[in-house]
Design an enzyme around this catalytic site. Structure first.
Site, PDB file in Angstrom:
ATOM      1  N   THR A  23       0.849  -1.193   0.000  1.00  0.00           N
ATOM      2  CA  THR A  23       0.000   0.000   0.000  1.00  0.00           C
ATOM      3  C   THR A  23       0.883   1.240   0.000  1.00  0.00           C
ATOM      4  OG1 THR A  23      -1.829  -1.097   1.099  1.00  0.00           O
ATOM      5  CG2 THR A  23      -1.712   1.290   1.323  1.00  0.00           C
ATOM      6  N   HIS A 171      -6.820 -11.068  -1.605  1.00  0.00           N
ATOM      7  CA  HIS A 171      -6.158 -10.671  -0.356  1.00  0.00           C
ATOM      8  C   HIS A 171      -6.854 -11.357   0.820  1.00  0.00           C
ATOM      9  CE1 HIS A 171      -3.921  -8.524   2.527  1.00  0.00           C
ATOM     10  NE2 HIS A 171      -4.075  -7.281   2.112  1.00  0.00           N
ATOM     11  N   ASN A 174      -3.474 -10.251   6.641  1.00  0.00           N
ATOM     12  CA  ASN A 174      -3.244  -8.984   7.351  1.00  0.00           C
ATOM     13  C   ASN A 174      -4.457  -8.373   8.038  1.00  0.00           C
ATOM     14  OD1 ASN A 174      -0.656  -9.296   6.512  1.00  0.00           O
ATOM     15  ND2 ASN A 174      -0.709  -7.702   4.946  1.00  0.00           N
ATOM     16  N   TYR A 176      -7.694  -8.215   7.161  1.00  0.00           N
ATOM     17  CA  TYR A 176      -8.796  -7.636   6.391  1.00  0.00           C
ATOM     18  C   TYR A 176      -9.926  -8.662   6.299  1.00  0.00           C
ATOM     19  CZ  TYR A 176      -5.329  -4.061   5.869  1.00  0.00           C
ATOM     20  OH  TYR A 176      -4.384  -3.105   6.160  1.00  0.00           O
ATOM     21  N   ASN A 228       0.493 -13.169  11.175  1.00  0.00           N
ATOM     22  CA  ASN A 228       0.605 -11.717  11.325  1.00  0.00           C
ATOM     23  C   ASN A 228      -0.482 -11.148  12.243  1.00  0.00           C
ATOM     24  OD1 ASN A 228       1.628  -9.185  11.005  1.00  0.00           O
ATOM     25  ND2 ASN A 228       1.022  -8.943   8.875  1.00  0.00           N
TER      26      ASN A 228
END
Length: 351
Positions: A23, A171, A174, A176, A228
């Site tokens: 990002t 994705h 992380n 989301y 993570n």
């Protein structure tokens, strides 16, 4: 080994040095890609595969204010400039498609409510256009709402292909939305989307099924981060989650599986790469903190097939050439990772 070609779905990569999704918050108002982004990605076209920053599949799901989207005709047209610039230099590029879930905030999304697997908020504050505010308590999605979000991923994938991308990376990492279903700390559901590993993976598998139906499995990758703790994430048994997912993912015949091997914050520690390699039969990409020498050794030992480099590729647009020449690397400037403009984005020197 880093410079041995690799078949990834419909593509043959000339090398195994990939640009990790990063990002950079350089999109224009309305989550519009722009010429500066085209320059940034095309500068890095010598990578085996470029994976874009997380890109919104639906409006009202922003977590960074200036991240791009792929849900409008105007965005498709703007992204076409990016893909054309990369392809003109002989490169290959996938779009990472994404829904932020509870990491979004109403103050970034014209008051749009935040949704997640469960009504559990990320601890701490978030930076918004109105300043630093507490993370929003999300509304738990109903089972009846989930197909609409699954369809948004599929449409985002179609739009990415229309914009000239070679494929998409779903994705699932992380903290989301997909990850908010996968891991058992945020997911406190008691319906068919919560509880067991099978239930928590259901949303991911529905998304993959829909995206594959839309564009073909040979153009679909997936990113996961079982360890993570970013965005307040944790799982009670990340190794079991990794093994379960990697075994089940074989049936999807993905272009690749992209696995983040560590935790940004060091909260959870385990070796997820070994069980992933044991269970997953397709192309396995490793990510997080690999040096070129470590990547070379890991590929040579059969531990993985390619490595995605993040900040090293951010700061070295000619990273493959530098690795091949064993040249010194530029140092990444963390102060400009998310700031607007060309500084720290397109002005890193090449050899």
């Amino acid at each position: 080994m880093l410079f041995t070609p690799l078949k990834v779905g419909a593509l043959t990569l000339p090398n195994r040095i990939l640009l990790a999704p990063l990002t950079r918050a350089r999109a224009d108002a309305g989550h519009m890609p722009n010429d500066l982004m085209a320059e940034y990605y095309s500068q890095r076209a010598t990578g085996g595969l470029l994976i874009t920053e997380c890109t919104m599949v639906a409006p009202g799901t922003s977590a960074f204010v200036n991240e791009p989207g792929i849900y409008s005709d105007a965005q498709i047209a703007a992204w076409k400039k990016v893909t054309d610039a990369v392809h003109a230099k002989g490169g290959r590029i996938y779009m990472q498609i994404w829904h932020a879930g509870r990491a979004a905030h109403p103050d970034m999304n014209d008051g749009a409510p935040t949704v997640s697997s469960s009504a559990t908020a990320i601890e701490g504050d978030i930076d918004t256009p109105k300043g630093k505010v507490p993370n929003a308590v999300p509304r738990a999605l109903t089972a009846e709402e989930i197909p609409t979000i699954v369809a948004a991923y599929a449409q985002g994938a179609r739009n990415a292909i229309a914009a000239g991308f070679d494929g998409v990376e779903v994705h699932g990492a992380n903290g989301y939305l997909i990850d908010q279903f996968l891991r058992d700390t945020p997911n406190q559901r008691t319906d068919v989307y919560g509880g067991s590993l099978e239930n928590r993976a259901r949303f991911l598998f529905e998304v993959l099924t829909a995206v594959i139906a839309a564009i073909g499995s040979e153009r679909v990758g997936l990113r996961l981060s079982p360890l993570n703790s970013h965005n307040g994430m944790k799982d009670s048994d990340p190794l079991a989650l990794t093994s379960f997912l990697c075994e089940k993912l074989n049936a999807f015949k993905l272009a690749y599986l992209h696995l983040m091997r560590a935790d940004f914050f060091g909260v959870q520690k385990a070796d997820v790469m070994t069980p992933a390699r044991e269970k997953y039969k397709g192309v396995l990409i490793g990510n997080m903190g690999y040096t070129a020498d470590e990547a070379e050794a890991a590929i040579a030992a059969g531990k993985l097939d390619a490595v995605a480099f993040g900040t090293a590729f951010l700061a070295n647009p000619d990273l493959p050439a530098r690795i091949q020449a064993k040249a010194a690397l530029n140092t990444p400037d963390a102060a400009t990772f998310y700031t607007p403009g060309a500084k720290g984005y397109t002005d890193y020197p090449t050899l």
